[in-house]
Scaffold this motif. Structure first.
Motif, mmCIF file in Angstrom:
data_model
loop_
_atom_site.group_PDB
_atom_site.id
_atom_site.type_symbol
_atom_site.label_atom_id
_atom_site.label_comp_id
_atom_site.label_asym_id
_atom_site.label_seq_id
_atom_site.Cartn_x
_atom_site.Cartn_y
_atom_site.Cartn_z
ATOM 1 N N LEU A 14 -1.531 9.425 -3.096
ATOM 2 C CA LEU A 14 -1.230 9.957 -4.387
ATOM 3 C C LEU A 14 -0.378 8.910 -5.377
ATOM 4 C CD1 LEU A 14 -0.870 13.742 -4.045
ATOM 5 C CD2 LEU A 14 -2.667 12.632 -4.953
ATOM 6 N N MET A 15 0.661 8.470 -4.733
ATOM 7 C CA MET A 15 1.590 7.512 -5.576
ATOM 8 C C MET A 15 0.863 6.294 -5.923
ATOM 9 S SD MET A 15 4.532 8.508 -6.213
ATOM 10 C CE MET A 15 5.526 7.168 -6.860
ATOM 11 N N ALA A 16 0.077 5.745 -4.781
ATOM 12 C CA ALA A 16 -0.603 4.372 -5.075
ATOM 13 C C ALA A 16 -1.343 4.395 -6.006
ATOM 14 C CB ALA A 16 -1.050 3.950 -3.820
ATOM 15 N N LEU A 17 -2.418 5.519 -6.352
ATOM 16 C CA LEU A 17 -3.255 5.534 -7.281
ATOM 17 C C LEU A 17 -2.687 5.867 -8.748
ATOM 18 C CD1 LEU A 17 -6.212 5.567 -7.857
ATOM 19 C CD2 LEU A 17 -6.406 8.044 -7.542
ATOM 20 N N ALA A 18 -1.492 6.583 -8.556
ATOM 21 C CA ALA A 18 -0.928 6.722 -10.032
ATOM 22 C C ALA A 18 -0.302 5.497 -10.636
ATOM 23 C CB ALA A 18 0.009 8.089 -10.044
ATOM 24 N N LEU A 19 0.480 4.935 -9.730
ATOM 25 C CA LEU A 19 1.117 3.603 -10.140
ATOM 26 C C LEU A 19 0.022 2.541 -10.364
ATOM 27 C CD1 LEU A 19 3.956 3.685 -7.628
ATOM 28 C CD2 LEU A 19 4.325 3.884 -9.999
ATOM 29 N N ALA A 20 -0.952 2.529 -9.835
ATOM 30 C CA ALA A 20 -2.212 1.508 -10.072
ATOM 31 C C ALA A 20 -2.865 1.965 -11.259
ATOM 32 C CB ALA A 20 -3.186 1.582 -8.975
ATOM 33 N N ARG A 21 -2.981 3.079 -11.673
ATOM 34 C CA ARG A 21 -3.577 3.639 -12.859
ATOM 35 C C ARG A 21 -2.704 3.245 -13.967
ATOM 36 N NH1 ARG A 21 -7.242 8.348 -11.092
ATOM 37 N NH2 ARG A 21 -8.981 7.155 -10.316
ATOM 38 N N GLN A 22 -1.423 3.103 -13.859
ATOM 39 C CA GLN A 22 -0.644 2.870 -14.987
ATOM 40 C C GLN A 22 -0.398 1.350 -15.098
ATOM 41 O OE1 GLN A 22 3.163 4.460 -14.058
ATOM 42 N NE2 GLN A 22 2.566 6.846 -14.530
ATOM 43 N N GLY A 23 -1.162 0.336 -14.323
ATOM 44 C CA GLY A 23 -1.338 -0.992 -14.556
ATOM 45 C C GLY A 23 -0.341 -1.704 -13.418
ATOM 46 N N HIS A 24 0.326 -1.131 -12.773
ATOM 47 C CA HIS A 24 1.413 -2.035 -11.844
ATOM 48 C C HIS A 24 0.427 -2.376 -10.923
ATOM 49 C CE1 HIS A 24 4.242 0.014 -14.081
ATOM 50 N NE2 HIS A 24 3.946 1.201 -13.753
ATOM 51 N N ALA A 25 0.908 -3.463 -10.184
ATOM 52 C CA ALA A 25 0.547 -4.080 -8.714
ATOM 53 C C ALA A 25 1.044 -3.444 -7.733
ATOM 54 C CB ALA A 25 0.760 -5.550 -8.833
ATOM 55 N N VAL A 26 0.132 -2.738 -6.823
ATOM 56 C CA VAL A 26 0.370 -1.947 -6.013
ATOM 57 C C VAL A 26 0.017 -2.360 -4.507
ATOM 58 C CG1 VAL A 26 0.276 0.442 -5.006
ATOM 59 C CG2 VAL A 26 0.398 0.077 -7.492
ATOM 60 N N GLU A 27 0.940 -2.122 -3.352
ATOM 61 C CA GLU A 27 0.687 -2.950 -2.228
ATOM 62 C C GLU A 27 0.917 -2.000 -1.238
ATOM 63 O OE1 GLU A 27 1.299 -7.304 0.163
ATOM 64 O OE2 GLU A 27 2.626 -6.708 -1.719
ATOM 65 N N VAL A 28 0.071 -1.293 -0.145
ATOM 66 C CA VAL A 28 0.153 -0.299 0.497
ATOM 67 C C VAL A 28 0.000 -0.773 2.000
ATOM 68 C CG1 VAL A 28 -0.750 1.994 1.059
ATOM 69 C CG2 VAL A 28 -0.977 1.341 -1.401
ATOM 70 N N PHE A 29 0.848 -0.428 2.821
ATOM 71 C CA PHE A 29 0.882 -0.638 4.095
ATOM 72 C C PHE A 29 0.795 0.703 4.852
ATOM 73 C CE2 PHE A 29 3.158 -3.980 2.268
ATOM 74 C CZ PHE A 29 2.633 -5.074 2.703
ATOM 75 N N ASP A 30 -0.035 0.796 5.622
ATOM 76 C CA ASP A 30 -0.150 2.101 6.960
ATOM 77 C C ASP A 30 -0.048 1.462 8.289
ATOM 78 O OD1 ASP A 30 -0.589 5.274 6.462
ATOM 79 O OD2 ASP A 30 -1.358 4.351 8.349
ATOM 80 N N ALA A 31 0.527 2.398 9.068
ATOM 81 C CA ALA A 31 0.613 1.753 10.634
ATOM 82 C C ALA A 31 -0.639 2.116 11.221
ATOM 83 C CB ALA A 31 1.698 2.774 11.441
ATOM 84 N N GLN A 32 -1.648 2.880 10.515
ATOM 85 C CA GLN A 32 -2.873 3.157 11.308
ATOM 86 C C GLN A 32 -4.020 2.812 10.276
ATOM 87 O OE1 GLN A 32 -3.489 6.200 14.094
ATOM 88 N NE2 GLN A 32 -1.248 6.719 14.185
ATOM 89 N N GLY A 33 -5.181 3.434 10.396
ATOM 90 C CA GLY A 33 -6.468 2.956 9.751
ATOM 91 C C GLY A 33 -6.548 3.785 8.484
#
Ligand SMILES: Cc1cc2nc3c(=O)[nH]c(=O)nc-3n(C[C@H](O)[C@H](O)[C@H](O)COP(=O)(O)OP(=O)(O)OC[C@H]3O[C@@H](n4cnc5c(N)ncnc54)[C@H](O)[C@@H]3O)c2cc1C
Length: 360
Positions: A14-33
């Motif tokens: 949710l956070m990643a999408l909201a920030l991306a839609r505001q135009g920020h560059a977003v990098e997401v790391f997850d331990a799994q798939g």
């Protein structure tokens, strides 16, 4: 801004999408798939029941839940594919011998209604009203409680739709099988990200006092059962809920055990969940067991959510416990407000804790 998000479960996506839609560059790391196998969110029943949950939680969570109910409508509309959700209310039922329990439950909910007058009031339902609300339970329960406006959504559909939306954003990069800790990022370096947002759920134990609360749920395929809304059975030993999902699937949940053991569901839990469901509707006798799953709810010491500020540009969103779907839109709004204006109007309004990490 350049934002790094640790954890792509419910809160991270949710956070990643909201920030991306505001135009920020977003990098997401997850331990799994990308299938969210590591996330509590994949197992949850995803009920959105602020009043029903008030029997076991604080008014801050109830207020956040009320805010989130309407925010889900907006958030789901913005997704690239439809996600099943409904706001048909919740139904509370009990067997005749548990009437004293129902009385106690009703008193707790009436207190919540006084504390949070913005919630639609609970309605007591007699046999006729029960038959009207839930025809397939007619004659089985001659009284119940109806909590209008409460909802639920399809958790797996949501996680997938959020993933598709993130994949469709040119300014998002997703890294799977990539466990990270905040220590992997030097926020004082010249090329450091502007924000580090920690949404690792139970994975954030290195920074927060978290524990896991084990929950077991069963997914049934029951073409003989029709329920219009989530139904909760009050019971002294086996309280359960039955959440109807699309295509005759039902999520029966959930146990609540003080343990981080993620091994398969026990025989005792399975018997209790299935027997209780069968007492609500005999049609579950012929249901097919599609899945029995276990996960742990990320829980802080007081069982309440918290936005923790580790430094000027490093924040954790955690402690969603058994309320992640109920409150994540509110957490999102409060976190975005903090990041944009360094104010906590939303959090103050609800009573959500925003704390500086001790020693920082
Ligand atoms: C049985 C059960 C039933 C539930 N029912 C409901 C319900 O009806 N209604 C409701 O509102 N809530 C419910 N919940 C609660 C809800 O699922 C959680 O509150 C919610 O998923 C928490 O979201 P989160 O993003 O904090 O954590 P998660 O969804 O657990 O996501 C955390 C993510 O972080 C990743 N991660 C961990 N460590 C690292 C690392 N080092 N680096 C990178 N990534 C990492 C994990 O792989 C995971 O993808 C239920 C939970 C359970 C277990």
């Amino acid at each position: 801004m350049r934002c790094v998000i640790l954890g792509a479960g419910l809160m991270g996506r949710l956070m990643a999408l909201a920030l991306a839609r505001q135009g920020h560059a977003v990098e997401v790391f997850d331990a799994q798939g990308a299938d969210a196998m590591g996330a509590a969110a994949r197992i949850a029943a995803a009920m959105l029941a602020p009043l029903a949950e008030s029997a076991i939680t604080e008014t801050s969570v109830v207020r956040m839940g009320h805010h989130s109910l309407s925010r889900w409508g907006e958030l789901l509309r913005e997704l690239p594919e439809p996600v099943f959700s409904q706001r048909n209310g919740s139904l509370i039922v009990w067997h005749r011998q548990d009437a004293p329990l129902a009385k106690q439950f009703e008193q707790m909910l009436r207190q919540t209604a006084r504390d949070c007058p913005e919630l639609p009031p609970l309605e007591k339902a007699d046999g006729t009203r029960m038959a009207d609300l839930e025809p397939s339970l007619a004659g089985r329960f001659t009284q119940g409680m109806y909590l209008p406006g409460e909802g639920q959504l399809d958790n797996r559909g949501l996680l997938e739709a959020l993933l598709r939306a993130l994949q469709g954003q040119a300014n998002v990069s997703l890294h799977w099988q990539s466990p990270r800790t905040p220590d992997d990022f030097d926020l004082s370096a010249r090329d450091a990200p502007d924000w580090l947002i920690d949404c690792r759920g139970l994975g954030a134990r290195d920074r927060l006092r978290l524990r896991g609360v084990r929950g077991e749920v069963i997914r049934l395929y029951a073409p003989d059962v029709t329920l219009q809304r989530p139904t909760r059975l009050l019971h002294p030993r086996y309280p359960i809920y039955i959440a109807p999902k699309p295509n005759h699937l039902f999520v029966i949940g959930a146990t609540e055990i003080e343990s981080e053991d993620l091994s398969e569901a026990s025989v005792r839990s399975t018997l209790e969940l299935l027997s209780a469901a069968y007492t609500v509707h005999p049609g579950f006798g012929e249901a097919r067991i599609m899945e029995i799953a276990t996960q742990a709810r990320p829980t802080l010491t007081d069982n309440l959510p918290c936005i923790t500020l580790h430094g000027p540009r490093h924040v954790s969103l955690n402690g969603l416990y058994r309320h992640g779907f109920l409150i994540s839109p509110a957490m999102l709004d409060a976190a975005l407000e903090w990041m944009q204006t360094q104010t906590t109007e939303w959090a103050l309004r609800w009573g959500l804790r925003v704390e500086h990490e001790p020693h920082h």
